[in-house]
Structures are given as structure tokens and as C-alpha cells.
Motif scaffolding. Structure first.
Motif, PDB file in Angstrom:
ATOM      1  N   TRP A  43       0.837  -1.202   0.000  1.00 39.37           N
ATOM      2  CA  TRP A  43       0.000   0.000   0.000  1.00 39.37           C
ATOM      3  C   TRP A  43       0.873   1.253   0.000  1.00 39.37           C
ATOM      4  CZ3 TRP A  43      -3.947   1.171   4.521  1.00 39.37           C
ATOM      5  CH2 TRP A  43      -4.809   2.197   4.122  1.00 39.37           C
ATOM      6  N   VAL A  44       2.057   1.146   0.638  1.00 39.55           N
ATOM      7  CA  VAL A  44       2.936   2.301   0.815  1.00 39.55           C
ATOM      8  C   VAL A  44       4.227   2.195   0.004  1.00 39.55           C
ATOM      9  CG1 VAL A  44       4.208   3.684   2.505  1.00 39.55           C
ATOM     10  CG2 VAL A  44       2.041   2.593   3.160  1.00 39.55           C
ATOM     11  N   PHE A  45       4.818   0.993  -0.027  1.00 43.63           N
ATOM     12  CA  PHE A  45       6.144   0.815  -0.615  1.00 43.63           C
ATOM     13  C   PHE A  45       6.088   0.002  -1.908  1.00 43.63           C
ATOM     14  CE2 PHE A  45       6.703   1.059   4.039  1.00 43.63           C
ATOM     15  CZ  PHE A  45       7.487   2.208   4.106  1.00 43.63           C
ATOM     16  N   PRO A  46       7.086   0.167  -2.788  1.00 46.86           N
ATOM     17  CA  PRO A  46       7.161  -0.655  -3.998  1.00 46.86           C
ATOM     18  C   PRO A  46       7.444  -2.111  -3.639  1.00 46.86           C
ATOM     19  CG  PRO A  46       8.581   1.278  -4.165  1.00 46.86           C
ATOM     20  CD  PRO A  46       8.144   1.192  -2.742  1.00 46.86           C
ATOM     21  N   PRO A  47       6.891  -3.060  -4.381  1.00 41.72           N
ATOM     22  CA  PRO A  47       7.231  -4.468  -4.127  1.00 41.72           C
ATOM     23  C   PRO A  47       8.709  -4.699  -4.416  1.00 41.72           C
ATOM     24  CG  PRO A  47       5.936  -4.231  -6.139  1.00 41.72           C
ATOM     25  CD  PRO A  47       5.941  -2.899  -5.482  1.00 41.72           C
ATOM     26  N   PRO A  48       9.452  -5.357  -3.527  1.00 41.11           N
ATOM     27  CA  PRO A  48      10.885  -5.579  -3.741  1.00 41.11           C
ATOM     28  C   PRO A  48      11.158  -6.346  -5.040  1.00 41.11           C
ATOM     29  CG  PRO A  48      10.215  -6.201  -1.516  1.00 41.11           C
ATOM     30  CD  PRO A  48       8.971  -5.941  -2.276  1.00 41.11           C
ATOM     31  N   VAL A  49      10.387  -7.409  -5.254  1.00 38.97           N
ATOM     32  CA  VAL A  49      10.496  -8.224  -6.465  1.00 38.97           C
ATOM     33  C   VAL A  49       9.239  -9.080  -6.529  1.00 38.97           C
ATOM     34  CG1 VAL A  49      11.664 -10.220  -5.401  1.00 38.97           C
ATOM     35  CG2 VAL A  49      12.085  -9.680  -7.820  1.00 38.97           C
ATOM     36  N   THR A  50       8.860  -9.517  -7.723  1.00 38.78           N
ATOM     37  CA  THR A  50       7.676 -10.363  -7.861  1.00 38.78           C
ATOM     38  C   THR A  50       8.097 -11.757  -8.326  1.00 38.78           C
ATOM     39  OG1 THR A  50       7.258  -9.860 -10.205  1.00 38.78           O
ATOM     40  CG2 THR A  50       6.368  -8.323  -8.556  1.00 38.78           C
ATOM     41  N   LEU A  51       7.180 -12.714  -8.143  1.00 41.41           N
ATOM     42  CA  LEU A  51       7.474 -14.083  -8.575  1.00 41.41           C
ATOM     43  C   LEU A  51       7.673 -14.152 -10.086  1.00 41.41           C
ATOM     44  CD1 LEU A  51       4.931 -16.090  -6.373  1.00 41.41           C
ATOM     45  CD2 LEU A  51       7.421 -16.001  -6.121  1.00 41.41           C
ATOM     46  N   THR A  52       6.940 -13.344 -10.819  1.00 41.67           N
ATOM     47  CA  THR A  52       7.096 -13.302 -12.280  1.00 41.67           C
ATOM     48  C   THR A  52       8.481 -12.790 -12.661  1.00 41.67           C
ATOM     49  OG1 THR A  52       4.731 -12.885 -12.537  1.00 41.67           O
ATOM     50  CG2 THR A  52       6.135 -12.408 -14.437  1.00 41.67           C
ATOM     51  N   GLN A  53       8.958 -11.781 -11.952  1.00 49.89           N
ATOM     52  CA  GLN A  53      10.288 -11.243 -12.226  1.00 49.89           C
ATOM     53  C   GLN A  53      11.378 -12.255 -11.884  1.00 49.89           C
ATOM     54  OE1 GLN A  53      10.166  -7.644  -9.908  1.00 49.89           O
ATOM     55  NE2 GLN A  53       8.954  -6.524 -11.430  1.00 49.89           N
ATOM     56  N   ILE A  54      11.212 -12.960 -10.776  1.00 47.18           N
ATOM     57  CA  ILE A  54      12.163 -14.015 -10.406  1.00 47.18           C
ATOM     58  C   ILE A  54      12.174 -15.105 -11.467  1.00 47.18           C
ATOM     59  CG2 ILE A  54      12.654 -15.843  -8.727  1.00 47.18           C
ATOM     60  CD1 ILE A  54      11.508 -13.962  -6.565  1.00 47.18           C
ATOM     61  N   GLY A  55      10.975 -15.476 -11.933  1.00 49.73           N
ATOM     62  CA  GLY A  55      10.863 -16.496 -12.978  1.00 49.73           C
ATOM     63  C   GLY A  55      11.539 -16.063 -14.264  1.00 49.73           C
ATOM     64  N   SER A  56      11.416 -14.789 -14.606  1.00 50.11           N
ATOM     65  CA  SER A  56      12.061 -14.261 -15.806  1.00 50.11           C
ATOM     66  C   SER A  56      13.574 -14.348 -15.692  1.00 50.11           C
ATOM     67  CB  SER A  56      11.640 -12.803 -16.023  1.00 50.11           C
ATOM     68  OG  SER A  56      12.302 -12.236 -17.136  1.00 50.11           O
ATOM     69  N   LEU A  57      14.085 -13.997 -14.529  1.00 46.45           N
ATOM     70  CA  LEU A  57      15.533 -14.029 -14.302  1.00 46.45           C
ATOM     71  C   LEU A  57      16.062 -15.459 -14.332  1.00 46.45           C
ATOM     72  CD1 LEU A  57      18.017 -12.279 -13.651  1.00 46.45           C
ATOM     73  CD2 LEU A  57      17.498 -12.589 -11.236  1.00 46.45           C
ATOM     74  N   LEU A  58      15.388 -16.363 -13.615  1.00 49.60           N
ATOM     75  CA  LEU A  58      15.830 -17.757 -13.563  1.00 49.60           C
ATOM     76  C   LEU A  58      15.641 -18.467 -14.903  1.00 49.60           C
ATOM     77  CD1 LEU A  58      14.461 -18.847 -10.045  1.00 49.60           C
ATOM     78  CD2 LEU A  58      16.788 -18.152 -10.662  1.00 49.60           C
ATOM     79  N   GLY A  59      14.663 -17.985 -15.673  1.00 52.92           N
ATOM     80  CA  GLY A  59      14.395 -18.597 -16.981  1.00 52.92           C
ATOM     81  C   GLY A  59      15.303 -18.095 -18.081  1.00 52.92           C
ATOM     82  N   GLY A  60      16.223 -17.217 -17.750  1.00 54.23           N
ATOM     83  CA  GLY A  60      17.175 -16.727 -18.735  1.00 54.23           C
ATOM     84  C   GLY A  60      16.679 -15.584 -19.589  1.00 54.23           C
ATOM     85  N   HIS A  61      15.563 -14.966 -19.188  1.00 52.40           N
ATOM     86  CA  HIS A  61      15.008 -13.849 -19.962  1.00 52.40           C
ATOM     87  C   HIS A  61      15.506 -12.497 -19.474  1.00 52.40           C
ATOM     88  CE1 HIS A  61      12.341 -16.652 -21.957  1.00 52.40           C
ATOM     89  NE2 HIS A  61      11.905 -17.076 -20.789  1.00 52.40           N
ATOM     90  N   GLY A  62      16.232 -12.501 -18.361  1.00 54.09           N
ATOM     91  CA  GLY A  62      16.760 -11.256 -17.820  1.00 54.09           C
ATOM     92  C   GLY A  62      15.757 -10.550 -16.933  1.00 54.09           C
TER      93      GLY A  62
END
Length: 229
Positions: free
Chosen positions: A27-46
């Protein structure tokens, strides 16, 4: 057996409290990271992301994503029931193709708090989180979250990262056409590329521009765009 149920109840209680605390945090702060973003990184998409405040995003970008994704965003309470009914009817007729009926609020619930997929469990949780953010957050906060966490290209998350990647400028300086091109890729950002400009984005961005002109004069749309978070 009693110990098992005791532990289970305790675990469920901890999870319920934890998710509610996280909702309040977002509600106040930006999300540190999302599961989709982690998946993108681990999946080699950057992973390229750069959070910007609501006031630092071009009104063109705000208008473009509403025009492309959810023209009733200012008016609904999280769900566009007519679009959902149409999507269900379409998917029943053509099970090989999937059409979504998700609002911007539903997409924020999925992108910020959940994972990608179409299971009934995830859909049920999406309904819950959509209700929670529509109850607690302003429309400006929901749109701010969407514009900062939505995937807008392979490994590109958020309007600032997209603006810098495709046009070498901040999100605050996006023109109407540039915003429309980014919004046009949202349907499938890995397939429908902005740079190089895919045929779909080239064609669909014209439709987005027309829709932007159609809804630009709507006072409810303008209230969402003009107001600070």
C-alpha cells in the motif's frame, strides 16, 4: 494427531497475518520483487526494472494502458463481469485459444502477489487479492503498481525500463504514439515486440491510439490520470 492440527492452524494463522501485512506494505512501498520477475531471471530472460512514482509517469502512458487493457478501470470495483462472461463464452467455443477478461486490478493482484498460471487455486487467490487492493488502495495506486510491474518486453518490467530500453528516455517523456506502442505489446510482451517493432504492435498501436482519443475526454479517466497517488 492433535499436535498436527495445532501446527496446521498455527501455520495458517501465520500465513494469513503475513499476507495481510504484505498487502499493507505494498500500500505504501514498492514491491521488492515479484514471482514473475524471479521467474524471468531464472528462466534466462533477464530482469530490467526501475520503479518510478505515479507523478513521474507520462499521462500518455496512463491513458494508453487503460485504453488497451481496461477502459472501465475508473468505474469498476475490480471485476468487469461483461468481459469475463465474453471470455468464458469464447474459451468454451474455442478451447484451443484462451482469451482473458482480466481488469488492471486483477492483473496487479496476479503480478504483485501471485504467480503466472491458470489453475483454479491461483484464480481464487486472484479474486481475494483483487478485492483487497480495490478495498484498500486508490485507483492511482493500483495503476502505479501496474505501470511499474507489468512485463513490457522480454525481461523488461515497468514503464520506466520500457521507455529507456525502447526510446532512450524517461517514462515522463513518452509521447502518445510511444505509449501506445508499449501498451500494444502487453497482450504478449515476449511475442509482440516493440523493438524491433512487430507487425502486431505496429497494427494494434493504431487501434490503441484511436481508443485513447475516444476515452480521453471521459472525466473519470481524467480524474485517475490527473490526480496524484
Amino acid at each position: 494427531m492433535k499436535k498436527f492440527w495445532k501446527r496446521l492452524k498455527r501455520t495458517v494463522l501465520v500465513l494469513v497475518i503475513a499476507q495481510f501485512v504484505y498487502i499493507l506494505y505494498i500500500w505504501v512501498f514498492p514491491p521488492p520483487v515479484t514471482l514473475t520477475q524471479i521467474g524471468s531471471l531464472l528462466g534466462g530472460h533477464g530482469l530490467s526494472k526501475d520503479w518510478v512514482s505515479y507523478d513521474a509517469i507520462s499521462p500518455n502512458a496512463k491513458l494508453a494502458v487503460m485504453a488497451a487493457e481496461d477502459q472501465l478501470f475508473p468505474d469498476h470495483s475490480g471485476f468487469d463481469w461483461k468481459s469475463i462472461e465474453k471470455a468464458l463464452a469464447y474459451n468454451k467455443k474455442k478451447p484451443g485459444r484462451i482469451r482473458g477478461g482480466s481488469t488492471i486490478s486483477q492483473q496487479v493482484a496476479k503480478n504483485v502477489f501471485l504467480w503466472q498460471g491458470r489453475s483454479w487455486v491461483r484464480k481464487g487467490l486472484e479474486v481475494y487479492f483483487t478485492f483487497m487492493i480495490e478495498t484498500l488502495y486508490s485507483k492511482q495506486r493500483i495503476l502505479e503498481l501496474y505501470l511499474n510491474v507489468a512485463e513490457m518486453g522480454e525481461g523488461v518490467f515497468g514503464i520506466e525500463a520500457a521507455a529507456q530500453r525502447y526510446y532512450g528516455k524517461p517514462a515522463s517523456a513518452l509521447t502518445r504514439q510511444q505509449a501506445a506502442q508499449i501498451a500494444a505489446c502487453l497482450r504478449n510482451p515476449k511475442l509482440y515486440t516493440v523493438k524491433p517493432l512487430s507487425k502486431f504492435v505496429s497494427r494494434h498501436s493504431g487501434w490503441v491510439l484511436r481508443q485513447m482519443s475516444n476515452i480521453d475526454g471521459d472525466p473519470d479517466i481524467q480524474r485517475v490520470i490527473a490526480a496524484s497517488k
